[in-house]
Design a protein around this motif. Structure first.
Motif, PDB file in Angstrom:
ATOM      1  N   PHE A   1       8.849   4.946   4.765  1.00  0.00           N
ATOM      2  CA  PHE A   1       8.361   4.011   3.758  1.00  0.00           C
ATOM      3  C   PHE A   1       6.837   3.912   3.803  1.00  0.00           C
ATOM      4  N   THR A   2       6.283   3.856   5.016  1.00  0.00           N
ATOM      5  CA  THR A   2       4.825   3.776   5.169  1.00  0.00           C
ATOM      6  C   THR A   2       4.145   5.027   4.635  1.00  0.00           C
ATOM      7  N   VAL A   3       4.738   6.193   4.891  1.00  0.00           N
ATOM      8  CA  VAL A   3       4.158   7.453   4.406  1.00  0.00           C
ATOM      9  C   VAL A   3       4.179   7.496   2.880  1.00  0.00           C
ATOM     10  N   VAL A   4       5.314   7.121   2.291  1.00  0.00           N
ATOM     11  CA  VAL A   4       5.437   7.146   0.827  1.00  0.00           C
ATOM     12  C   VAL A   4       4.432   6.208   0.171  1.00  0.00           C
ATOM     13  N   THR A   5       4.335   4.990   0.691  1.00  0.00           N
ATOM     14  CA  THR A   5       3.370   4.036   0.116  1.00  0.00           C
ATOM     15  C   THR A   5       1.941   4.499   0.313  1.00  0.00           C
ATOM     16  N   ALA A   6       1.663   5.189   1.417  1.00  0.00           N
ATOM     17  CA  ALA A   6       0.305   5.694   1.653  1.00  0.00           C
ATOM     18  C   ALA A   6      -0.081   6.709   0.584  1.00  0.00           C
ATOM     19  N   PHE A   7       0.844   7.654   0.275  1.00  0.00           N
ATOM     20  CA  PHE A   7       0.548   8.646  -0.766  1.00  0.00           C
ATOM     21  C   PHE A   7       0.477   7.996  -2.152  1.00  0.00           C
ATOM     22  N   CYS A   8       1.321   6.999  -2.381  1.00  0.00           N
ATOM     23  CA  CYS A   8       1.249   6.276  -3.659  1.00  0.00           C
ATOM     24  C   CYS A   8      -0.086   5.563  -3.801  1.00  0.00           C
ATOM     25  N   CYS A   9      -0.556   4.965  -2.703  1.00  0.00           N
ATOM     26  CA  CYS A   9      -1.864   4.291  -2.717  1.00  0.00           C
ATOM     27  C   CYS A   9      -2.983   5.286  -2.994  1.00  0.00           C
ATOM     28  N   LEU A  10      -2.871   6.486  -2.391  1.00  0.00           N
ATOM     29  CA  LEU A  10      -3.894   7.512  -2.611  1.00  0.00           C
ATOM     30  C   LEU A  10      -3.964   7.891  -4.095  1.00  0.00           C
ATOM     31  N   ILE A  11      -2.798   8.167  -4.700  1.00  0.00           N
ATOM     32  CA  ILE A  11      -2.750   8.526  -6.128  1.00  0.00           C
ATOM     33  C   ILE A  11      -3.282   7.375  -6.981  1.00  0.00           C
TER      34      ILE A  11
ATOM     35  N   LEU B   1       2.123 -10.842   3.850  1.00  0.00           N
ATOM     36  CA  LEU B   1       3.361 -10.086   3.603  1.00  0.00           C
ATOM     37  C   LEU B   1       3.438  -8.864   4.517  1.00  0.00           C
ATOM     38  N   ASN B   2       2.290  -8.199   4.722  1.00  0.00           N
ATOM     39  CA  ASN B   2       2.266  -7.044   5.623  1.00  0.00           C
ATOM     40  C   ASN B   2       2.579  -7.457   7.055  1.00  0.00           C
ATOM     41  N   LEU B   3       2.079  -8.636   7.445  1.00  0.00           N
ATOM     42  CA  LEU B   3       2.341  -9.134   8.794  1.00  0.00           C
ATOM     43  C   LEU B   3       3.835  -9.392   8.998  1.00  0.00           C
ATOM     44  N   PHE B   4       4.475 -10.015   8.016  1.00  0.00           N
ATOM     45  CA  PHE B   4       5.910 -10.269   8.121  1.00  0.00           C
ATOM     46  C   PHE B   4       6.703  -8.961   8.164  1.00  0.00           C
ATOM     47  N   ALA B   5       6.278  -7.978   7.368  1.00  0.00           N
ATOM     48  CA  ALA B   5       6.957  -6.681   7.377  1.00  0.00           C
ATOM     49  C   ALA B   5       6.804  -6.003   8.729  1.00  0.00           C
ATOM     50  N   ASN B   6       5.625  -6.145   9.342  1.00  0.00           N
ATOM     51  CA  ASN B   6       5.379  -5.549  10.648  1.00  0.00           C
ATOM     52  C   ASN B   6       6.195  -6.230  11.739  1.00  0.00           C
ATOM     53  N   LEU B   7       6.379  -7.554  11.595  1.00  0.00           N
ATOM     54  CA  LEU B   7       7.215  -8.266  12.561  1.00  0.00           C
ATOM     55  C   LEU B   7       8.677  -7.831  12.438  1.00  0.00           C
ATOM     56  N   PHE B   8       9.100  -7.530  11.209  1.00  0.00           N
ATOM     57  CA  PHE B   8      10.474  -7.071  10.973  1.00  0.00           C
ATOM     58  C   PHE B   8      10.676  -5.656  11.493  1.00  0.00           C
ATOM     59  N   ASP B   9       9.670  -4.809  11.275  1.00  0.00           N
ATOM     60  CA  ASP B   9       9.733  -3.414  11.733  1.00  0.00           C
ATOM     61  C   ASP B   9       8.340  -3.023  12.213  1.00  0.00           C
ATOM     62  N   GLY B  10       8.177  -2.846  13.512  1.00  0.00           N
ATOM     63  CA  GLY B  10       6.869  -2.579  14.099  1.00  0.00           C
ATOM     64  C   GLY B  10       6.239  -1.272  13.676  1.00  0.00           C
ATOM     65  N   THR B  11       6.985  -0.394  13.060  1.00  0.00           N
ATOM     66  CA  THR B  11       6.432   0.897  12.617  1.00  0.00           C
ATOM     67  C   THR B  11       5.830   0.835  11.223  1.00  0.00           C
ATOM     68  N   ILE B  12       5.985  -0.303  10.551  1.00  0.00           N
ATOM     69  CA  ILE B  12       5.455  -0.445   9.188  1.00  0.00           C
ATOM     70  C   ILE B  12       3.986  -0.864   9.250  1.00  0.00           C
ATOM     71  N   ASN B  13       3.143  -0.150   8.542  1.00  0.00           N
ATOM     72  CA  ASN B  13       1.720  -0.501   8.445  1.00  0.00           C
ATOM     73  C   ASN B  13       1.298  -0.365   6.982  1.00  0.00           C
ATOM     74  N   GLU B  14       1.263  -1.492   6.279  1.00  0.00           N
ATOM     75  CA  GLU B  14       0.968  -1.480   4.845  1.00  0.00           C
ATOM     76  C   GLU B  14      -0.404  -2.083   4.526  1.00  0.00           C
ATOM     77  N   VAL B  15      -1.344  -1.950   5.473  1.00  0.00           N
ATOM     78  CA  VAL B  15      -2.710  -2.411   5.223  1.00  0.00           C
ATOM     79  C   VAL B  15      -3.330  -1.681   4.025  1.00  0.00           C
ATOM     80  N   PRO B  16      -3.210  -0.347   3.923  1.00  0.00           N
ATOM     81  CA  PRO B  16      -3.763   0.334   2.730  1.00  0.00           C
ATOM     82  C   PRO B  16      -3.162  -0.171   1.429  1.00  0.00           C
ATOM     83  N   LEU B  17      -1.855  -0.484   1.442  1.00  0.00           N
ATOM     84  CA  LEU B  17      -1.231  -1.004   0.230  1.00  0.00           C
ATOM     85  C   LEU B  17      -1.854  -2.341  -0.158  1.00  0.00           C
ATOM     86  N   ALA B  18      -2.102  -3.208   0.839  1.00  0.00           N
ATOM     87  CA  ALA B  18      -2.721  -4.515   0.574  1.00  0.00           C
ATOM     88  C   ALA B  18      -4.119  -4.351  -0.008  1.00  0.00           C
ATOM     89  N   LEU B  19      -4.895  -3.416   0.566  1.00  0.00           N
ATOM     90  CA  LEU B  19      -6.266  -3.214   0.099  1.00  0.00           C
ATOM     91  C   LEU B  19      -6.301  -2.582  -1.295  1.00  0.00           C
TER      92      LEU B  19
END
Length: 477
Positions: free
Chosen positions: A4-14, A195-213
């Motif tokens: 999920f993190t990889v997909v959102t990262a590429f979506c953010c890039l586009i 929201l990113n913090l809550f997602a990270n608490l739910f799953d420690g492998t999620i890093n959606e900082v780029p999505l937030a920015l």
């Protein structure tokens, strides 16, 4: 590696690439906030790139030799880009909400202060170098790489400082913010981070900082930074300013016409009286009045010409060596004659630190002093007019302070406020009970600003006025 993190990262890039194409392909308003927003988009793109590199190199850290070094570098650059993005968002917000022209943010970005800008750049470079030097630690959790260490906590600490500074600014200027939409990007970013913090608490492998920015950058584009909306706003503002300028010029012409009518009528009436009179003493008296009225008209015409030259920029700063005591004494002696029979005492004081020789535009300084002294004489019927010239020396610079105080009629408070707050216009000092056009103070203020100085006034009605001029002059040894 979280899919999920990889997909959102590429979506953010586009998404970031398309936002940059749309934004930079349009004509943008040339102001400080827009320039900062451009860098926000740039650092958003840089952060996403290094985030993707860190994700893939982290996945292969245990499989490919030397991959750890690439992961270390990309993670550090990701952290720095994140830090810069957040810092730019903070500066952007502070510039939008702050109305104090003397605070550090305005000094750096608006007043083009060379020393402040260099200091700001040095702080950023130092922050980056410290981040690069601090240790970065890696460990694996269920086959997924995670990181910690002083470098991570260092950037988190800086972001906390950003947060506290921003809160302090908002608290200071909250009541004076003209539109609370200016706070919306910061609020939106805070919500996305939570929201990113809550997602990270739910799953420690999620890093959606780029999505937030990235979503915050997109939000800023639609709420504030849309070039079309900003250009329309600028056009409306320019139209309002043009209408205001036209109204001011109309008021100015009307005021000048009224001011000229009185002395011209006196000249015509007295001249007609002289033509048919045989009373020599009366003729002499009327001739003196004609001369005085003619000087008033000449003063008005010269003032109008000076205002026009200032507006079109035909007055240049010409600097030369001069002896301040001699030049200022010459001005005072010429102006003091105009006191006439009034019981007004002239007092001249010079500070002990005033250098013998200075380098600057002496003619404009003399004109400033002359205008203020003439103004003081006009409004002072008794008491004193005092001029004090002092200087504090910083290396080879004389921080000159010229204070002109009188015991005259004073100036209404609303005019004092507009004069000190840079809202002063040609007709601002027009007083019904005082004969004067208001050109003198307008020209004086313009001349002081042309010399990169500052002028303020303190006044009480029927007590007197004090004008304080601050100028920088070079000391000649």
């Amino acid at each position: 590696m979280n899919t999920f993190t990889v997909v959102t990262a590429f979506c953010c890039l586009i998404f970031c690439v398309f936002l940059a194409i749309v934004y930079f392909s349009k004509k943008n308003v040339n102001n400080v906030e827009t320039k900062i927003y451009k860098w926000i988009i740039v650092f958003d793109f840089i952060m996403i790139i290094f985030h993707i590199v860190a994700l893939y190199t982290g996945y292969y850290v245990g499989k490919i030799p030397h991959m750890l070094l690439i992961y270390d570098l990309s993670s550090r650059l990701f952290g720095f880009a994140n830090f810069m993005w957040c810092g730019l968002l903070e500066v952007y917000t502070l510039l939008m909400i702050s109305n104090d022209e003397n605070d550090l943010i305005h000094v750096i970005f608006f007043k083009k202060n060379g020393k402040a800008a260099k200091l700001f750049t040095a702080i950023l470079l130092t922050a980056f170098l410290i981040g690069c030097a601090l240790p970065f630690k890696f460990y694996f959790v269920n086959g997924v790489i995670a990181y910690t260490g002083l470098c991570l906590f260092y950037y988190m600490f800086l972001l906390v400082i950003f947060l506290f500074v921003t809160i302090a600014y908002i608290a200071k200027y909250f009541k004076t913010i003209d539109s609370y939409w200016k706070l919306s990007p910061l609020i939106f970013f805070a919500i996305m981070q939570v929201l990113n913090l809550f997602a990270n608490l739910f799953d420690g492998t999620i890093n959606e900082v780029p999505l937030a920015l990235t979503l915050t950058s997109y939000f800023m584009y639609h709420v504030i930074e849309n070039p079309d909306i900003k250009l329309i706003t600028e056009l409306k503002l320019a139209k309002e300013q043009a209408e205001k300028a036209n109204n001011a010029k109309g008021d100015f012409l009307n005021s000048m016409s009224q001011e000229m009518i009185n002395p011209l009528n006196r000249i015509v009436t007295l001249s007609e009286g002289i033509a048919v009179s045989n009373d020599i003493p009366k003729i002499h008296s009327d001739t003196d009045k004609i001369v005085l009225s003619s000087k008033n008209v000449l003063e008005l015409v010269n003032g109008i010409l000076d205002i026009n030259r200032l507006e079109v920029g035909n007055i240049e700063v010409i600097e030369n060596k001069y002896i301040p005591r001699e030049e200022f004494d010459d001005v005072v002696q010429k102006i003091a004659i105009n006191v006439g029979q009034k019981p007004v005492k002239f007092i001249v004081e010079y500070g002990e630190n005033l250098p013998e020789k200075l380098y600057g535009d002496k003619e404009k300084i003399k004109r400033i002093i002359s205008n203020l002294l003439s103004n003081a004489i006009k409004y002072t019927d008794s008491g004193y007019i005092k001029i004090n010239v002092s200087c504090s020396i910083d290396r080879e610079i004389c921080n000159m302070k010229i204070t002109i105080k009188d015991t005259g009629k004073g100036i209404p408070q609303h005019i004092v406020n507009s004069f000190n707050n840079e809202e002063y216009t040609i007709t601002s000092d027009k007083q019904e009970d005082i004969d004067g056009s208001g050109l003198g103070l307008t020209i004086t203020k313009s001349l002081v600003e042309m010399l990169d100085g500052k002028i303020t006034v303190q006044s009480d009605l029927n007590v007197g006025s004090t004008f304080i001029i601050s100028l920088k002059q070079r000391v000649i040894l």
